[in-house]
Design a protein around this motif. Structure first.
Motif, PDB file in Angstrom:
ATOM      1  N   HIS A 129      30.495  30.757  14.526  1.00  0.00           N
ATOM      2  CA  HIS A 129      31.032  31.202  13.242  1.00  0.00           C
ATOM      3  C   HIS A 129      29.859  31.420  12.285  1.00  0.00           C
ATOM      4  O   HIS A 129      29.043  30.523  12.087  1.00  0.00           O
ATOM      5  CB  HIS A 129      31.981  30.160  12.647  1.00  0.00           C
ATOM      6  CG  HIS A 129      33.186  29.882  13.479  1.00  0.00           C
ATOM      7  ND1 HIS A 129      34.347  30.626  13.393  1.00  0.00           N
ATOM      8  CD2 HIS A 129      33.413  28.935  14.433  1.00  0.00           C
ATOM      9  CE1 HIS A 129      35.237  30.143  14.238  1.00  0.00           C
ATOM     10  NE2 HIS A 129      34.700  29.120  14.883  1.00  0.00           N
ATOM     11  N   GLU A 130      29.790  32.594  11.704  1.00  0.00           N
ATOM     12  CA  GLU A 130      28.737  32.866  10.729  1.00  0.00           C
ATOM     13  C   GLU A 130      29.288  32.776   9.312  1.00  0.00           C
ATOM     14  O   GLU A 130      30.501  32.707   9.099  1.00  0.00           O
ATOM     15  CB  GLU A 130      28.120  34.246  10.980  1.00  0.00           C
ATOM     16  CG  GLU A 130      29.097  35.394  10.864  1.00  0.00           C
ATOM     17  CD  GLU A 130      28.479  36.726  11.252  1.00  0.00           C
ATOM     18  OE1 GLU A 130      28.982  37.760  10.760  1.00  0.00           O
ATOM     19  OE2 GLU A 130      27.513  36.738  12.035  1.00  0.00           O
ATOM     20  N   ASN A 131      28.382  32.776   8.341  1.00  0.00           N
ATOM     21  CA  ASN A 131      28.750  32.624   6.924  1.00  0.00           C
ATOM     22  C   ASN A 131      29.675  31.420   6.719  1.00  0.00           C
ATOM     23  O   ASN A 131      30.663  31.491   5.995  1.00  0.00           O
ATOM     24  CB  ASN A 131      29.424  33.908   6.412  1.00  0.00           C
ATOM     25  CG  ASN A 131      28.461  35.065   6.342  1.00  0.00           C
ATOM     26  OD1 ASN A 131      27.320  34.921   5.890  1.00  0.00           O
ATOM     27  ND2 ASN A 131      28.893  36.234   6.808  1.00  0.00           N
ATOM     28  N   THR A 132      29.323  30.332   7.382  1.00  0.00           N
ATOM     29  CA  THR A 132      30.139  29.117   7.324  1.00  0.00           C
ATOM     30  C   THR A 132      29.275  27.959   6.838  1.00  0.00           C
ATOM     31  O   THR A 132      28.370  27.508   7.547  1.00  0.00           O
ATOM     32  CB  THR A 132      30.729  28.799   8.709  1.00  0.00           C
ATOM     33  OG1 THR A 132      31.491  29.919   9.167  1.00  0.00           O
ATOM     34  CG2 THR A 132      31.628  27.571   8.637  1.00  0.00           C
ATOM     35  N   LEU A 133      29.536  27.484   5.644  1.00  0.00           N
ATOM     36  CA  LEU A 133      28.737  26.433   5.024  1.00  0.00           C
ATOM     37  C   LEU A 133      29.519  25.130   5.009  1.00  0.00           C
ATOM     38  O   LEU A 133      30.634  25.070   4.471  1.00  0.00           O
ATOM     39  CB  LEU A 133      28.366  26.823   3.589  1.00  0.00           C
ATOM     40  CG  LEU A 133      27.573  25.798   2.778  1.00  0.00           C
ATOM     41  CD1 LEU A 133      26.192  25.586   3.386  1.00  0.00           C
ATOM     42  CD2 LEU A 133      27.465  26.243   1.322  1.00  0.00           C
ATOM     43  N   ILE A 134      28.949  24.094   5.606  1.00  0.00           N
ATOM     44  CA  ILE A 134      29.591  22.785   5.599  1.00  0.00           C
ATOM     45  C   ILE A 134      29.523  22.202   4.185  1.00  0.00           C
ATOM     46  O   ILE A 134      28.452  22.078   3.600  1.00  0.00           O
ATOM     47  CB  ILE A 134      28.911  21.827   6.592  1.00  0.00           C
ATOM     48  CG1 ILE A 134      29.084  22.353   8.027  1.00  0.00           C
ATOM     49  CG2 ILE A 134      29.487  20.421   6.475  1.00  0.00           C
ATOM     50  CD1 ILE A 134      28.362  21.518   9.069  1.00  0.00           C
TER      51      ILE A 134
END
Length: 231
Positions: A129-134
């Motif tokens: 998954h890209e553009n995924t910030l925890i």
């Protein structure tokens, strides 16, 4: 090593400081005692960068890792890897044969070798998954992890047994005393302090580079010692 009369001690260096009395050498502190040397070569490599953008609660720290060695034998678990570089995809390939692995990349760009990305895409156990910030990590009712993320479509949540941060590396210099840290350029200029390998080569972390630099460092020290004997 024995043929060259080199004494190898398997001890962890806790502190490297300057010799106060002579100011011409170093004191090396280990759990076994103190050693003194006139020259020191630092080849301690790198350490993983810690997650700085989120707070990790104490009750989930046992499920958080920065290297895969402690869980390399894990089977049938769900593992989330945060990162988009070589380490993230390499970790995924090693763990994805026997576990479900989810790679979360905070941008839309990968910084890994194309071959690693290609191999990861071929394993059905690995999803990306890209553009995924925890944005948050809490403990789930089953004592696993509940991971909240910000994605283009809004807020999403993932469940996992383990979370691995693969967000970069930095030089392993925790053992250096402040006096040494503040005197690195002049100590190198004097020819009594050397760095070789990953500890100071940034992204150029190739075995061949580290080996060549180690040989060059040894040659420099040998030259200095020969000149000192002549004098």
């Amino acid at each position: 090593m024995e043929a060259l009369s080199i004494n190898v001690l398997l001890e962890e260096v806790l502190r490297l400081d300057l010799e106060d009395k002579t100011k011409k050498g170093f004191i090396i502190e280990t759990a076994a005692g103190l050693y003194r040397s006139s020259m020191t070569v630092i080849t301690t490599g790198t350490k993983p960068k810690k997650a700085a953008s989120i707070t990790i609660p104490d009750n989930v720290k046992g499920n958080i890792y920065y290297e895969i060695l402690p869980i390399i034998a894990t089977r049938r678990k769900t593992i989330i890897i945060a990162g988009g570089g070589d380490a993230a995809f390499d970790y995924a390939l090693n763990l994805g044969r026997y576990n479900e692995v989810i790679i979360l990349n905070r941008t839309d760009r990968t910084r890994c070798l194309p071959l690693l990305r290609e191999r990861a895409s071929l394993l059905k156990n690995i999803t990306y998954h890209e553009n995924t910030l925890i944005s948050g990590v809490t403990q789930s009712p089953d004592h696993g992890l509940h991971i909240t993320c910000l994605m283009p479509g809004g807020v999403a949540a993932f469940s996992a047994d383990y979370l691995i941060f693969a967000v970069g590396r930095e030089p392993q210099l925790d053992f250096l005393a402040e006096k040494v840290k503040n005197s690195i350029p002049p100590l190198k200029e004097k020819g009594i302090l050397y760095f070789a390998g990953d500890v100071h080569n940034g992204d150029f972390r190739q075995t061949s580079i580290a080996t060549g630099e180690g040989i060059m460092t040894a040659m420099k020290i040998q030259r200095i010692m020969k000149e000192a004997q002549k004098g």
